[in-house]
Structures are given as structure tokens and as C-alpha cells.
Design an enzyme around this catalytic site. Sequence first.
Site, short mmCIF file in Angstrom:
data_model
loop_
_atom_site.label_atom_id
_atom_site.label_comp_id
_atom_site.label_asym_id
_atom_site.label_seq_id
_atom_site.Cartn_x
_atom_site.Cartn_y
_atom_site.Cartn_z
N GLN A 1 0.89 -1.11 0.09
CA GLN A 1 0.22 0.36 0.13
C GLN A 1 0.94 1.36 0.35
O GLN A 1 0.19 2.71 -0.69
CB GLN A 1 -0.77 0.60 1.30
N TYR B 1 3.73 -10.69 3.96
CA TYR B 1 3.58 -10.38 3.49
C TYR B 1 3.53 -9.65 2.95
O TYR B 1 5.26 -9.32 2.42
CB TYR B 1 4.06 -8.54 4.90
N TRP C 1 -2.74 -7.37 17.32
CA TRP C 1 -3.23 -6.14 16.02
C TRP C 1 -3.79 -5.93 16.25
O TRP C 1 -5.26 -6.03 16.64
CB TRP C 1 -2.55 -7.20 14.67
N PRO D 1 -5.91 -2.48 16.64
CA PRO D 1 -6.33 -2.69 17.74
C PRO D 1 -7.13 -1.17 17.75
O PRO D 1 -8.08 -0.87 18.41
CB PRO D 1 -4.63 -1.47 18.80
N GLY E 1 0.07 0.12 12.64
CA GLY E 1 0.35 0.07 11.44
C GLY E 1 0.30 2.08 10.74
O GLY E 1 -0.29 2.52 11.61
N GLN F 1 1.04 9.52 11.13
CA GLN F 1 0.10 8.42 11.79
C GLN F 1 0.91 7.56 13.18
O GLN F 1 0.18 7.89 14.19
CB GLN F 1 -0.02 7.52 11.28
#
Length: 334
Positions: free
Chosen positions: A27, A54, A204, A206, A284, A290
Site C-alpha cells: 500500500q 506480507y 494486531w 487495535p 501500522g 500517524q
Amino acid sequence: MNFRHLGSSGLMVSEISYGNWLTHGSQVEEVAALACVRAALDEGITTFDTADVYAATRAEEVLGRALQGQRREGLEIFTKVYWPTGPGPNDRGLSRKHILESINGSLRRLKTDYVDLYQAHRYDTETPLEETMQAFADVVRQGKALYIGVSEWTAEQIRAGVAMAKQLGFQLISSQPQYSMLWRVIEGEVIPASQELGVGQIVWSPIAQGVLTGKYKPGQKPPEGSRATDDKGGSRFIQRFMTDDVLTRVQQLKPVADGVGLSLAQLAVAWVLQNPNVSSAIIGASRPDQVKENVKAAGVKLSGDVMKKIDELLGPIVERDPARTRQGAPEKRP
């Protein structure tokens, strides 16, 4: 940044870890991915989680390049094995062949001599547990992994794995399940068993794939460039949360977050960290800002009244059924 023991082991991990599922090599372009890793390091994150599957192994390569030049002893690097990484029947699962070949590939891509934690990405119903755990024992004895963990195993499977690990002389110290305000299926069985066995959770999603940021509004199209519009896989995982009932109730959490001086995303990460069996929450990111925002959840203590209010607002939309862990696991190797 605060640090916690991973289960009952002596290994310390940053209570917020950085993961690159659905981002690095897929992405997010590499320049942005590298910027996100640098932001994570700047914010005190030392724990980095990835997997061989991944972005078809590219995520490990990107993370390996991003961490080059860092003091290896100051990092905790985690990866996983199970899902297909090639076309052959042995390019998947938890057979001895696949585990021993996969750890070598992961180490090469990550540009490191060892990983701190090597995790079984799912339970392999087609390989005897004895074979899997013996292979993990050999990986540990070879110095290629320091500890072993699992991901999305049931309480029963974790119990069997921990018992066999002890027989073979190594530690199974962690479980990596999905866990959030909206998805609490581990609370009924996995967490009680893990607390008893000394296994810590590295959770993972959250923020529930971004739903708990509040950026998705009921009755409105998802913002362009968001996870819900990602045709490389992100949109598939988020769909179960994209109902008007869920999105409406998430918007109702905004006053609660405002009341404790947090964004909705920070509240979501802080919420999972209130569980004493959670060692680390994986975040992530597609942008460095972020990362910088979400790490502000580290060290936050939510009062009982706040936790109760969250439960009241989310009410019936919370998924709690422990059976969902087994239901979400493949019956056969993919």
C-alpha cells in the site's frame, strides 16, 4: 515509550510496536515506508513486527533496509511463518521443511543473523504438532530465533504448544491475535489460558483497521486513499466493521476521547493496553504523523468509569464469541 515483559519471559518490548502488514511493499511506497520506520524509532519504538507473507516477502525486505544502521541489540524484530510464499505444496504450512527454509529466507530479507521472535502465523492442521515444535526448537538452538510465538491459535492449541515447548527445552512466550474494542474474542478463553501459562499478547488491529479512528462516517463513502478503498487487500479485512450501526457507535466515542485528552485512535490503542496480559499493541502507518500520534497512547491509564462508558456505548456490536478464533483459522493449508 514504556516497556513491558513479553509474557513471563525476560524479553522487554515497547508497549507499542510497529507492524508492516498491508503497508510496506504494497500500500505504501518505500520512501514513505522508510519515513514511517524512522518516525517509529524517533518515538522510542524498538519492537518491529512483520511476516514472510506480507506483500509476498517484500515487506520483510523493506523493513530490513529500513532498520539498517540501527544497533541490533536495541531492537526486537519479529516475523512469522505459515502462509504461502511460493507455488509449491511445501511453500506453506508448519512442516519441518518449510520452517527451516523459511527462517533462512526471512533472515536474508531482514538482513539480520537472528530474529527475536519467530511466530507460527496460524495453526497447521496438516502437520503433527510434534514436528512443528521440534523444528522451532532447532531454530532456537541454531540461534536463528531467540523465542517462539504463535498467532491466532486457540486456547487449547496454545496449551498444547506450551507443554511441548517445555518438553523440548525452549520457550513459547507469545500469542498474536486480533484485539480491539470491537473484537474481543480472546477475552473468554485465550487470555485466561495465556495468563496461566505465562504467554503475553502482541495484539494486531487495535484500531480495527482504522474504523476506531472515526474517519469512516455512517451513510458516507469512505475517504479516498483510506484502508476501506485499498484494492490490494485492506478493504477486504475492514468490511465486517463497515456497517452504519458500528460507525454510528464509534462516533459516539468522540466525547469520551475528548474527555481524556485523546484522539479516537489513541483511545483505541490505550484501551487494549489496559489489559494486563497485553504486552504490546501493533500499529501500522502509511504516514509518519500517524505513528507520532498513535504512540501518545503509551503510558495512558484509563479509569474504570471510562472503560465502563466505552462498554455501554459499543454494547451489542462487540464481538466476543471465543469460537471466532477457530472459525477464522484455515481447516487446511492454503
